[in-house]
Design a protein around this motif. Structure first.
Motif, short mmCIF file in Angstrom:
data_model
loop_
_atom_site.label_atom_id
_atom_site.label_comp_id
_atom_site.label_asym_id
_atom_site.label_seq_id
_atom_site.Cartn_x
_atom_site.Cartn_y
_atom_site.Cartn_z
N GLU A 1 0.83 -1.20 0.00
CA GLU A 1 0.00 0.00 0.00
C GLU A 1 0.87 1.25 0.00
N ALA A 2 2.01 1.18 0.67
CA ALA A 2 2.94 2.31 0.69
C ALA A 2 4.34 1.78 0.98
N TRP A 3 5.33 2.50 0.46
CA TRP A 3 6.73 2.13 0.70
C TRP A 3 7.55 3.40 0.77
N ILE A 4 8.11 3.68 1.95
CA ILE A 4 8.81 4.95 2.12
C ILE A 4 10.32 4.81 1.92
N GLY A 5 10.78 3.62 1.60
CA GLY A 5 12.21 3.39 1.39
C GLY A 5 12.66 2.13 2.09
N ASP A 6 13.67 1.50 1.55
CA ASP A 6 14.15 0.25 2.14
C ASP A 6 14.68 0.44 3.56
N LYS B 1 11.56 -18.28 -9.34
CA LYS B 1 12.15 -16.96 -9.57
C LYS B 1 11.09 -15.89 -9.32
N ILE B 2 11.50 -14.81 -8.67
CA ILE B 2 10.56 -13.74 -8.31
C ILE B 2 11.00 -12.43 -8.95
N PHE B 3 10.04 -11.76 -9.58
CA PHE B 3 10.29 -10.47 -10.21
C PHE B 3 9.30 -9.45 -9.66
N VAL B 4 9.82 -8.30 -9.28
CA VAL B 4 8.99 -7.25 -8.69
C VAL B 4 9.10 -5.99 -9.53
N MET B 5 7.97 -5.38 -9.86
CA MET B 5 7.93 -4.14 -10.62
C MET B 5 7.37 -3.04 -9.73
N HIS B 6 7.87 -1.85 -9.89
CA HIS B 6 7.35 -0.72 -9.13
C HIS B 6 5.91 -0.40 -9.54
N GLY B 7 5.11 0.01 -8.56
CA GLY B 7 3.79 0.57 -8.82
C GLY B 7 3.78 2.03 -8.41
N ASN B 8 2.65 2.66 -8.48
CA ASN B 8 2.57 4.06 -8.06
C ASN B 8 2.57 4.20 -6.55
N ARG B 9 2.32 3.11 -5.82
CA ARG B 9 2.33 3.15 -4.36
C ARG B 9 3.67 2.78 -3.75
N ASP B 10 4.48 2.01 -4.48
CA ASP B 10 5.70 1.46 -3.89
C ASP B 10 6.92 1.63 -4.80
N PHE B 11 7.00 2.80 -5.45
CA PHE B 11 8.09 3.01 -6.41
C PHE B 11 9.44 3.24 -5.73
N LEU B 12 9.47 3.29 -4.39
CA LEU B 12 10.73 3.44 -3.68
C LEU B 12 11.32 2.09 -3.24
N ILE B 13 10.66 0.99 -3.59
CA ILE B 13 11.27 -0.32 -3.33
C ILE B 13 12.62 -0.38 -4.04
N GLY B 14 13.62 -0.83 -3.31
CA GLY B 14 14.98 -0.83 -3.86
C GLY B 14 15.70 -2.16 -3.73
N ARG B 15 17.00 -2.10 -3.89
CA ARG B 15 17.81 -3.31 -3.94
C ARG B 15 17.85 -4.05 -2.61
N ARG B 16 17.78 -3.29 -1.52
CA ARG B 16 17.87 -3.95 -0.20
C ARG B 16 16.69 -4.89 0.01
N CYS C 1 14.82 -6.22 -2.37
CA CYS C 1 14.91 -7.30 -3.36
C CYS C 1 15.93 -8.35 -2.94
N LYS C 2 17.03 -7.92 -2.34
CA LYS C 2 18.02 -8.88 -1.85
C LYS C 2 17.44 -9.71 -0.73
N LEU C 3 16.73 -9.07 0.19
CA LEU C 3 16.08 -9.78 1.28
C LEU C 3 15.09 -10.81 0.74
N ALA C 4 14.32 -10.41 -0.29
CA ALA C 4 13.26 -11.26 -0.82
C ALA C 4 13.73 -12.27 -1.86
N GLY C 5 14.98 -12.18 -2.26
CA GLY C 5 15.46 -13.07 -3.32
C GLY C 5 14.81 -12.76 -4.64
N ALA C 6 14.49 -11.47 -4.87
CA ALA C 6 13.74 -11.06 -6.05
C ALA C 6 14.60 -10.18 -6.96
N THR C 7 14.17 -10.09 -8.20
CA THR C 7 14.79 -9.21 -9.18
C THR C 7 13.86 -8.04 -9.46
N LEU C 8 14.38 -6.82 -9.41
CA LEU C 8 13.58 -5.64 -9.70
C LEU C 8 13.46 -5.49 -11.20
#
Length: 239
Positions: free
Chosen positions: A43-48, A71-86, A88-95
């Protein structure tokens, strides 16, 4: 088998959606070779650097799926566009960049969150350009966490109020924009979320038949698109 989902808007205030998602990860997703999450995962992401214990637990659940071989792939949305590498590393995902063309069983498919297709919503598009500017992103990531929390609440509140006031066609994709973007990327299939209007639309791109598949949001039920050798199937499932 490949699975695609979007618009879960995960938050602690919706334990029913969280529970359904965790069951999805532990069950159906374990049989998939890949899981694509096409934006507005949270719903919201203020930064890793501001990940809450709740968000950390979601990342750890994704890591368990990744460790199982999906394999997990994550794309930014308008609510969580600040999701970053940290994260994705935790989740084992590729941005995944928005837009991206991927290969699904020999067919090039265009994946998007979908908000950039809503070009008739001029106010939103103007705000989107500002927020996605690299300089703005740099400034946002370096604001104090308290300020980012306050800003996120303000933006969510304004977004809800403005959406209620806008005509339905304004907050949906622009019909002319869809074939233009598909022609630009030379695809006959586009998959996106954002509009919360799940459907499979047939259209023409040039002289060729094409399709636009809209993923559903998770609210009273969940939605997933399954892709395999037999084709693509979009379906809802109960919590």
């Amino acid at each position: 088998m490949i699975l695609l989902i979007s618009d879960l808007h995960l938050q602690e205030e919706r334990p029913d959606i969280t529970r359904a998602f965790l069951e999805f990860l532990a069950g159906r997703a374990r049989s998939a070779s890949a899981l694509y999450i096409l934006g507005d995962f949270f719903e919201a992401w203020i930064g890793d650097d501001g990940m809450s214990p709740y968000q950390l637990s979601i990342g750890e659940a994704l890591r368990a799926l990744s460790d199982s071989g999906t394999k997990i792939f994550v794309m930014h949305g308008n609510r969580d566009f600040l999701i970053g590498r940290r994260f994705c590393k935790l989740a084992g995902a590729t941005l995944l960049r928005d837009p991206s063309v991927v290969d699904f069983y020999g067919e090039p498919v265009l994946l998007m969150h979908g908000d950039s297709l809503c070009t008739r919503d001029e106010g939103y598009m103007r705000m989107r350009r500002i927020l996605r500017n690299p300089l703005t992103l740099f400034v946002l990531r370096h604001l104090p966490l308290r300020t980012r929390h306050k800003l996120a609440r303000k933006l969510r509140s304004e977004s809800r109020a403005q959406t209620r006031m806008k005509a339905n066609d304004i907050v949906d994709v622009t019909p002319e924009e869809v074939p233009r973007v598909m022609a630009e990327h030379q695809v006959a299939t586009l998959i996106h979320g954002h509009t919360h209007r799940p459907a499979i639309h047939k259209l023409q791109v040039g002289d060729a038949p094409a399709r636009r598949i809209v993923l559903g949001d998770w609210d009273k039920e969940g939605w997933a698109l399954q892709v395999d050798e037999q084709g693509m199937a979009l379906a809802a499932f109960s919590f």
